[in-house]
Design an enzyme around this catalytic site. Structure first.
Site, PDB file in Angstrom:
ATOM      1  N   CYS A 129       0.874  -1.178   0.000  1.00 13.43           N
ATOM      2  CA  CYS A 129       0.000   0.000   0.000  1.00 13.43           C
ATOM      3  C   CYS A 129       0.908   1.224   0.000  1.00 13.43           C
ATOM      4  O   CYS A 129       2.132   1.095  -0.112  1.00 13.43           O
ATOM      5  CB  CYS A 129      -0.985  -0.014   1.173  1.00 13.43           C
ATOM      6  SG  CYS A 129      -0.254   0.158   2.799  1.00 13.43           S
ATOM      7  N   CYS A 135      -4.120  -0.650  -2.259  1.00 14.37           N
ATOM      8  CA  CYS A 135      -4.634   0.684  -2.569  1.00 14.37           C
ATOM      9  C   CYS A 135      -4.403   0.969  -4.046  1.00 14.37           C
ATOM     10  O   CYS A 135      -3.505   0.415  -4.673  1.00 14.37           O
ATOM     11  CB  CYS A 135      -4.016   1.756  -1.677  1.00 14.37           C
ATOM     12  SG  CYS A 135      -2.350   2.251  -2.100  1.00 14.37           S
ATOM     13  N   CYS A 159       3.362  -0.083  -8.846  1.00 13.05           N
ATOM     14  CA  CYS A 159       3.938  -1.363  -8.452  1.00 13.05           C
ATOM     15  C   CYS A 159       4.987  -1.812  -9.466  1.00 13.05           C
ATOM     16  O   CYS A 159       4.712  -1.885 -10.668  1.00 13.05           O
ATOM     17  CB  CYS A 159       2.840  -2.411  -8.336  1.00 13.05           C
ATOM     18  SG  CYS A 159       3.436  -4.028  -7.763  1.00 13.05           S
TER      19      CYS A 159
END
Length: 256
Positions: free
Chosen positions: A121, A194, A201
């Site tokens: 997150c 999230c 990512c």
């Protein structure tokens, strides 16, 4: 004695709704990961207006939820209400025969085997830390769970409190980490919690299964007393999702 017939016995509404081929495909995709409409459109190969129409049907029946993306407010993420689906599936089976009534998802820790999971997150201060602790505890150590963030912040005291009060789990000693700490490492699953971190990512080696859980951030900047309800809601949702994740991991034929 002549057999008794029940001409007025109709299939449960849930089966009639979910049995539509496109709606079933949408449910199947959302069982793997929360997704935006554009993703679902590409996955099922149908126009967006048709996908949106059937998503609205599923949402009206409370089989799926919709949440505005925290990364781009123009986007909406859809996900499955797993707990409600479990209740409806159990009731549908029980309507045919009591022996077909389903129980909660079974966890077979021995069947999970050595597995590495990374939760991500933004701040690594609440959601991902809570998910890491839950998965490690409920797998009995069979899963090597980690967490990190794109912009790490210290562990939020309400995250530690809710885990202690609801699950008797101690997060003392948990430190926030930047996702770069795990660069180059191999994981079986990388789960973003999230919407913002999903877009940032990085790629991990070995082609892990990338899963998205679109869960609102309980850290809002308001006083702890004002956000305590949000932390409890987040803990409850993570608890359900982790249980279903473990059930899927124990099933070698499953993909989530």
């Amino acid at each position: 004695m002549s057999p008794q017939h029940h001409p007025d016995l109709a299939p449960p509404e849930f089966l009639q709704l979910a049995g539509h081929p496109l709606r079933w495909r949408l449910l199947s995709e959302l069982a793997l990961s929360d997704r935006a409409v554009q993703e679902l459109t590409g996955l099922v190969g149908e126009p967006q207006n048709l996908v949106s129409y059937h998503l609205a049907k599923l949402r009206d029946a409370r089989l799926v939820f919709a949440r505005r993306s925290a990364a781009d407010r123009r986007d909406t993420y859809y996900g499955l209400d797993l707990a409600r689906l479990g209740v409806l599936l159990s009731a549908a089976g029980g309507a045919l025969h009591p022996g077909l009534r389903l129980g909660p998802p079974a966890r077979n820790d021995a069947a999970v085997g050595p597995t590495r999971v990374l939760f991500l997150c933004t701040g690594n201060s609440a959601r991902s830390q809570m998910a890491e602790a839950l998965l490690r505890a409920r797998s009995g150590g069979a899963v090597e769970a980690h967490s990190a963030g794109s912009h790490p912040k210290p562990l939020h005291p309400s995250a530690a409190r809710v885990m202690r009060e609801k699950f008797n789990l101690d997060l003392a000693g948990h430190a926030s980490k930047h996702l770069d700490v795990f660069a180059g490492q191999r994981f079986d699953r990388v789960i973003s919690l999230c919407d913002k971190v999903r877009e940032a990512c990085p790629e991990f080696p070995g082609h892990p299964k990338n899963i998205h859980w679109s869960i609102p951030n309980p850290v809002t900047g308001e006083p702890d007393e004002a956000t305590w309800r949000l932390f409890r809601q987040t803990a409850t949702e993570l608890s359900v999702r982790v249980d279903f994740l473990l059930a899927a991991m124990a099933d070698r034929t499953s993909t989530p």
